[in-house]
Scaffold this active site. Structure first.
Site, short mmCIF file in Angstrom:
data_model
loop_
_atom_site.label_atom_id
_atom_site.label_comp_id
_atom_site.label_asym_id
_atom_site.label_seq_id
_atom_site.Cartn_x
_atom_site.Cartn_y
_atom_site.Cartn_z
CB CYS A 169 -0.91 -0.21 1.19
SG CYS A 169 -0.17 -0.44 2.71
N1 LIG Z 1 -4.05 -3.40 6.07
C1 LIG Z 1 -3.74 -2.70 4.86
O1 LIG Z 1 -3.48 -1.52 4.81
C2 LIG Z 1 -2.97 -3.77 3.71
C3 LIG Z 1 -2.91 -3.07 2.62
C4 LIG Z 1 -2.16 -3.69 1.39
C5 LIG Z 1 -1.94 -4.97 1.53
N2 LIG Z 1 -2.04 -5.71 3.01
C6 LIG Z 1 -1.93 -6.98 2.95
O2 LIG Z 1 -3.16 -7.66 2.94
C7 LIG Z 1 -2.85 -8.78 3.83
C8 LIG Z 1 -4.14 -8.86 4.91
O3 LIG Z 1 -3.84 -7.60 5.76
P1 LIG Z 1 -4.87 -7.38 6.93
O4 LIG Z 1 -4.85 -5.92 7.38
O5 LIG Z 1 -6.37 -7.59 6.49
O6 LIG Z 1 -4.54 -8.34 7.83
P2 LIG Z 1 -5.45 -8.79 9.13
O7 LIG Z 1 -6.47 -7.84 9.33
O8 LIG Z 1 -4.80 -9.47 10.27
O9 LIG Z 1 -6.24 -10.13 8.53
C9 LIG Z 1 -5.60 -11.50 8.30
C10 LIG Z 1 -6.30 -12.49 7.80
O10 LIG Z 1 -5.67 -13.52 7.55
C11 LIG Z 1 -6.16 -14.66 8.45
N3 LIG Z 1 -4.94 -15.54 9.24
C12 LIG Z 1 -4.21 -14.91 10.06
N4 LIG Z 1 -3.18 -15.84 10.28
C13 LIG Z 1 -3.56 -16.92 9.55
C14 LIG Z 1 -2.85 -18.00 9.49
N5 LIG Z 1 -1.70 -18.79 10.07
N6 LIG Z 1 -3.48 -19.18 8.57
C15 LIG Z 1 -4.53 -18.79 7.98
N7 LIG Z 1 -5.33 -17.57 7.98
C16 LIG Z 1 -4.71 -16.77 8.73
C17 LIG Z 1 -7.05 -14.19 9.69
O11 LIG Z 1 -8.07 -14.88 9.99
P3 LIG Z 1 -8.03 -15.62 11.52
O12 LIG Z 1 -7.28 -14.99 12.47
O13 LIG Z 1 -9.69 -15.21 11.63
O14 LIG Z 1 -8.02 -16.95 11.37
C18 LIG Z 1 -7.48 -12.91 8.88
O15 LIG Z 1 -8.74 -13.09 8.06
C19 LIG Z 1 -1.71 -8.91 4.41
O16 LIG Z 1 -0.78 -9.63 3.72
C20 LIG Z 1 -1.04 -7.43 4.22
O17 LIG Z 1 0.20 -7.25 4.17
C21 LIG Z 1 -2.71 -5.07 3.99
#
Ligand SMILES: NC(=O)c1ccc[n+]([C@@H]2O[C@H](COP(=O)([O-])OP(=O)(O)OC[C@H]3O[C@@H](n4cnc5c(N)ncnc54)[C@H](OP(=O)(O)O)[C@@H]3O)[C@@H](O)[C@H]2O)c1
Length: 346
Positions: A154
């Site tokens: 991002c």
């Molecule tokens: N946040 C941002 O602004 C942003 C921007 C660009 C890209 N990203 C990327 O997008 C991805 C998601 O970001 P986010 O901010 O949405 O993260 P988040 O809020 O922490 O969500 C992570 C998701 O992955 C699942 N998860 C976590 N650990 C896991 C595991 N070991 N096995 C299977 N599922 C697992 C979680 O589900 P449960 O915990 O319910 O199992 C949850 O649904 C990341 O790679 C991040 O770098 C984020």
């Protein structure tokens, strides 16, 4: 009758996965049939999402474990897993879909040395059937053979929007200083820092060693002029939003008019990236909740300041993924991303 493509979201209980589910619930040609969460397995998806508090789209859909993806085949899978969690599943998931859009940092780089530092869980090679492409909708032509589409970080993509025309048109050389500020949702739902700790504050997050730095350094591939890019990330007191300020030095003879022309020609036909009129500057309030990014430039002598604002969860993540999927499917850019489809949570 329009084709409807089946889709799965991995990591649907997270901030990005939740936004993706919300956007796709309005998409007339993408039908989400599978949403994973290990911690919420078996619970109704929309009851866990505050965006769906006052209405429902698919009340019967429940969260599944990723391993259950083996029971079906999907046209599209969107992986919103944390960095390092896709590589162990990439074979399984790829066998059960036609195209995998990856929002994590795994596979953004082919260079093993960069992965070793920033994405150590990413192995050196992919399964042979997987064709991988790093993809920024405004700058990359979709490879029809690609089965794993890796979307940009991002803060990295906001920096690329601020700098790409300057570098690709060979207008700058030498030092470029990129200062990227991000809201708290950038750290995901399990951030070690609560918003209470972060609010009424502004501070450095990471200088020199942030993992988005090497992504911004990919700009060197556009020019033979030597660039020396410094990237630092700061923590904003907002839930959403990224604001990038990039300082560069124009080459002798380059003028403010050359800069305007370069940005204008790059962004005149990009539906979601807007090069602002002289006198306007990017803001968070005009982009947060949308898939739009704003870009502006200011020139004084040989100094150029280029700015970009966008919503990290949308143009920086979920909206970008819908935009990329629309491109691959040959759909109009605004499908699932129109102005009525603006965000609320978080
Ligand atoms: N946040 C941002 O602004 C942003 C921007 C660009 C890209 N990203 C990327 O997008 C991805 C998601 O970001 P986010 O901010 O949405 O993260 P988040 O809020 O922490 O969500 C992570 C998701 O992955 C699942 N998860 C976590 N650990 C896991 C595991 N070991 N096995 C299977 N599922 C697992 C979680 O589900 P449960 O915990 O319910 O199992 C949850 O649904 C990341 O790679 C991040 O770098 C984020």
């Amino acid at each position: 009758m329009n084709t409807v493509y089946t889709a799965a979201i991995l990591g649907g209980s997270g901030f990005v996965g939740g936004e993706l589910y919300r956007l796709l619930s309005t998409h007339p040609q993408i039908d989400v049939q599978f949403v994973s969460s290990e911690s919420k397995k078996g619970l109704p998806v929309e009851r866990q999402m505050r965006s769906f508090r006052h209405h429902s789209h698919k009340p019967g859909l429940k969260f599944s474990s990723i391993s259950d993806i083996k029971d079906n085949h999907y046209d599209l899978v969107f992986s919103c897993l944390p960095n390092g969690k896709l590589p162990q599943r990439v074979s399984l998931v790829s066998e059960h879909c036609t195209r995998l859009f990856n929002l994590s940092g795994d596979y953004r780089f082919e260079e093993e040395a960069i992965n070793a530092v920033h994405y150590p869980a990413t192995p050196g090679s992919l399964p042979p059937q997987v064709v991988s492409q790093y993809f920024v909708p405004e700058f990359t032509t979709p490879d029809p053979a690609a089965t794993l589409i890796n979307l940009p970080g991002c803060m990295a993509v906001a920096s690329l929007y601020a700098l790409w025309p300057l570098v690709s048109k060979q207008l700058v050389t030498g030092n470029i200083i990129v200062d990227a500020k991000t809201g708290s949702s950038g750290a995901g739902k399990n951030s070690a820092e609560t918003h209470a700790e972060r609010s009424h504050n502004f501070r450095l997050h990471k200088a020199f060693s942030h993992r988005h730095g090497p992504e911004v350094a990919k700009l060197q591939q556009l020019t033979t002029d030597p660039l020396d890019i410094t990237f630092a990330a700061f923590s904003l007191d907002t839930a959403r939003g990224i604001y990038v300020s990039a300082y560069s030095t124009l080459k002798p003879g380059c003028t403010a008019a050359d800069v305007r022309q370069a940005f204008f020609s790059h962004y005149q036909q990009t539906p979601f990236v807007h090069y602002l009129k002289n006198g306007q500057v990017p803001m968070l309030k005009t982009v947060c909740g949308t898939n739009h990014a704003e870009v502006a430039t200011l020139v004084e002598g040989d100094k150029c300041l280029s700015l970009c604002s966008l919503d990290n969860l949308l143009k920086g993540a979920a909206g970008q993924a819908v935009q990329a999927a629309n491109l691959w499917l040959g759909l109009e850019p605004f499908v699932g991303l129109d102005h009525l489809n603006e965000a609320g949570w978080p």
